[in-house]
Design an enzyme around this catalytic site. Structure first.
Site: not given
Length: 360
Positions: A168, A198, A224, A249, A273
């Site tokens: 991240k 991400d 992402e 995402d 998700k």
């Protein structure tokens, strides 16, 4: 003849406590509220199914102050419904009954009823993860934080045998993040370690391309959500000229017209998700549309407890993908349910020799 039953529903709320401050570009998480939904047939109460409704702060469409009262109201309504014993009929009925704007509740109910239909043994759908104990490759997640914290996580994941690392970014200085990527690449080639990033929408449309060019120097597999969701025109431009693959995402959350989004932006990948996009049927619809367009995809948990993680792992296993999934979040909490889910050597396993701790 299709059997029918009137099920009873209830829920238990648990506040999960992170083992560390979980940093994202939207802030730092210390705790996480989840709602475990239970269902059973009053005529045979020893068999129950469990699902998880877990709206994610500042991200889920159903993250709202009155969530618990909304859940209570829906479960009272579910207590009056008659359910067929056919799984597909259950999914279609829930899609009709539970508003699109309440994705985590729909997913929690799907999981609870499907588990009950399968005898209350934590099996959600036919899949090799549960049925054949086939492990699923996953990425090792590196959380945002200061340089030392991120470096410590990187060393740990590499020592644990992960061959796909997801980092991240967007919380610390971009130069420091570049240095961390350089640290990984100085030790492991792209053939040895796959790198995913991400950004959680941390880049601005104005500087995103220049940052992507710098990141591409480290042979990153994908990034992402480089810019905030909702900027379709800007995201389309990025996807056309990007030097590294872009995965949508947050962009998918709350989108009913899936084809329009995929046709307009034409991303290289999408991230699925189930808790955030509406559960099993919505996830499968995204997969079908992506495959028709040669768009890559993988599935990711959204900080659920092991109840939700188990369901998502089984759903991912249906497709037998060799691409690492984002399912390594089971050890994030001090007070998660003990379960057969284990992560080692870059895979999530279902250890059938271990039992499940009861939520009650």
């Amino acid at each position: 003849m299709v059997n029918t039953v009137q099920l009873q529903f209830s829920y238990i709320k648990r506040t999960l406590v992170f083992r560390f401050d979980a940093g994202t570009s939207r802030g730092v998480l210390k705790t996480r509220d989840v709602y475990w939904i239970k269902t059973f047939d009053p005529k045979n109460p020893e068999i129950s199914g469990w699902g998880e409704a877990a709206p994610l702060v500042k991200l889920s469409p159903d993250f709202r102050e009155d969530f618990e009262s909304v859940l209570e109201k829906i479960l009272r309504k579910m207590n009056q419904e008659i359910w067929e014993s056919d799984p597909q009929a259950v999914l279609l009925k829930l899609k009709a009954l539970i508003p699109f704007e309440l994705p985590s509740i729909r997913f929690g109910l799907e999981t609870a009823i499907l588990e009950w239909l399968n005898g209350g043994e934590k099996r959600i759908v036919p899949n090799d993860f549960f049925d054949a104990l086939k492990p699923i490759p996953i990425n090792g997640l590196i959380w945002m934080g200061d340089r030392e914290f991120m470096l410590e996580q990187i060393d740990q994941k590499l020592s644990e045998g992960f061959i796909c690392i997801k980092m991240k970014i967007g919380a610390i200085d971009f130069g420091q993040e570049i240095a961390l990527l350089d640290y990984i690449r100085s030790r492991f080639s792209p053939e040895k370690i796959t790198l995913r990033l991400d950004a959680n929408g941390a880049f601005s449309p104005n500087d995103a391309l220049e940052k992507l060019k710098k990141l591409a120097e480290f042979h990153v597999q994908s990034i992402e959500q480089p810019i905030p969701a909702g900027n379709w025109a800007e995201m389309k431009k990025l996807c056309e000229v990007t030097p590294l693959a872009i995965a949508l995402d947050e962009e998918l959350i709350g989108i009913k017209d899936k084809e329009q989004l995929l046709e307009q932006i034409q991303p290289q990948h999408i991230i699925l998700k189930p808790t955030l996009i509406g559960g099993i049927l919505e996830t499968q619809a995204w997969i079908q549309l992506a495959q028709e367009r040669n768009i890559g995809w993988w599935m990711t948990s959204a900080l659920e407890s092991n109840i939700g993680l188990n369901a998502i792992s089984q759903l991912a296993s249906i497709y037998d993908s060799s691409i690492p999934q984002g399912l390594g979040t089971g050890k994030l909490y001090h007070n998660n349910l003990e379960s057969p889910l284990e992560v080692h050597s870059g895979f999530i396993h279902y250890n059938s020799e271990m039992g499940w701790e009861s939520p009650e």
